[in-house]
Write a protein that holds these residues in place. Sequence first.
Motif, short mmCIF file in Angstrom:
data_model
loop_
_atom_site.label_atom_id
_atom_site.label_comp_id
_atom_site.label_asym_id
_atom_site.label_seq_id
_atom_site.Cartn_x
_atom_site.Cartn_y
_atom_site.Cartn_z
N LYS A 72 0.87 -1.19 0.00
CA LYS A 72 0.00 0.00 0.00
C LYS A 72 0.90 1.23 0.00
O LYS A 72 1.77 1.38 0.85
N LEU A 73 0.66 2.14 -0.94
CA LEU A 73 1.53 3.27 -1.24
C LEU A 73 0.83 4.60 -1.02
O LEU A 73 -0.35 4.75 -1.31
N LYS A 74 1.61 5.59 -0.57
CA LYS A 74 1.16 6.99 -0.49
C LYS A 74 2.25 7.86 -1.11
O LYS A 74 3.41 7.77 -0.73
N LYS A 75 1.88 8.70 -2.09
CA LYS A 75 2.81 9.63 -2.74
C LYS A 75 2.42 11.06 -2.41
O LYS A 75 1.24 11.35 -2.21
N GLU A 76 3.41 11.95 -2.39
CA GLU A 76 3.17 13.36 -2.12
C GLU A 76 4.01 14.21 -3.09
O GLU A 76 5.21 13.97 -3.24
N LEU A 77 3.36 15.16 -3.74
CA LEU A 77 4.07 16.08 -4.63
C LEU A 77 5.10 16.84 -3.83
O LEU A 77 4.81 17.39 -2.76
N TRP A 78 6.32 16.91 -4.34
CA TRP A 78 7.39 17.64 -3.68
C TRP A 78 7.73 18.90 -4.47
O TRP A 78 7.84 19.98 -3.91
N ALA A 79 7.87 18.76 -5.79
CA ALA A 79 8.22 19.91 -6.64
C ALA A 79 7.86 19.56 -8.09
O ALA A 79 7.66 18.41 -8.43
N PHE A 80 7.81 20.60 -8.95
CA PHE A 80 7.51 20.37 -10.36
C PHE A 80 8.08 21.52 -11.19
O PHE A 80 8.31 22.62 -10.69
N THR A 81 8.32 21.23 -12.46
CA THR A 81 8.67 22.24 -13.46
C THR A 81 7.86 21.91 -14.71
O THR A 81 6.88 21.18 -14.63
N ASP A 82 8.30 22.38 -15.84
CA ASP A 82 7.56 22.19 -17.09
C ASP A 82 7.14 20.74 -17.34
O ASP A 82 5.97 20.44 -17.48
N ASN A 83 8.12 19.83 -17.43
CA ASN A 83 7.79 18.44 -17.73
C ASN A 83 8.38 17.47 -16.70
O ASN A 83 8.53 16.28 -16.97
N ARG A 84 8.69 17.98 -15.52
CA ARG A 84 9.26 17.14 -14.47
C ARG A 84 8.49 17.29 -13.17
O ARG A 84 8.00 18.38 -12.86
N ILE A 85 8.42 16.17 -12.44
CA ILE A 85 7.77 16.15 -11.14
C ILE A 85 8.67 15.37 -10.19
O ILE A 85 9.24 14.34 -10.56
N SER A 86 8.75 15.85 -8.97
CA SER A 86 9.48 15.17 -7.90
C SER A 86 8.48 14.83 -6.80
O SER A 86 7.65 15.66 -6.44
N VAL A 87 8.56 13.60 -6.30
CA VAL A 87 7.66 13.17 -5.23
C VAL A 87 8.46 12.53 -4.10
O VAL A 87 9.57 12.03 -4.30
#
Length: 137
Positions: A72-87
């Motif tokens: 069972k997984l939980k993800k959280e947005l950390w940062a983003f730019t144009d075409n990149r996301i960090s979680v």
Amino acid sequence: MEKRPPLPPFTKESARVKVQAAENAWNTRDPFTVSLAYTVDTEWRNRSEFVNGREQVVELLTRKWEKELDYKLKKELWAFTDNRISVRFEYEWHDHSGQWHRSYGNEMWEFDENGLMQRRFASINDTDIKEEERRIK
């Protein structure tokens, strides 16, 4: 051409939607379904394993969920730019002996213009927990 909205460039809201979609897909524990969010030639680093292409993604995820039971997984947005996301993420699972684990980590994602993930780099650490210490159910 396959499209997987939301598409880049990302806003805060569209990045959150993308993260939630990933969390939902991974919680199905269906390797084939999960693989469809990635380009056919996707590149991954998962822990110390390097994966190229959807077929290898399916193989990795099949092995993973044969070992990581009741995942069972939980993800959280950390940062983003144009075409990149960090979680940041954490997930809980138990092995065949019944020992529970919590795995923590960070992922960096890069998407193509169709919203498919072309690159995924994951750093993951594990810790043993007692079943009563579970937070994600």
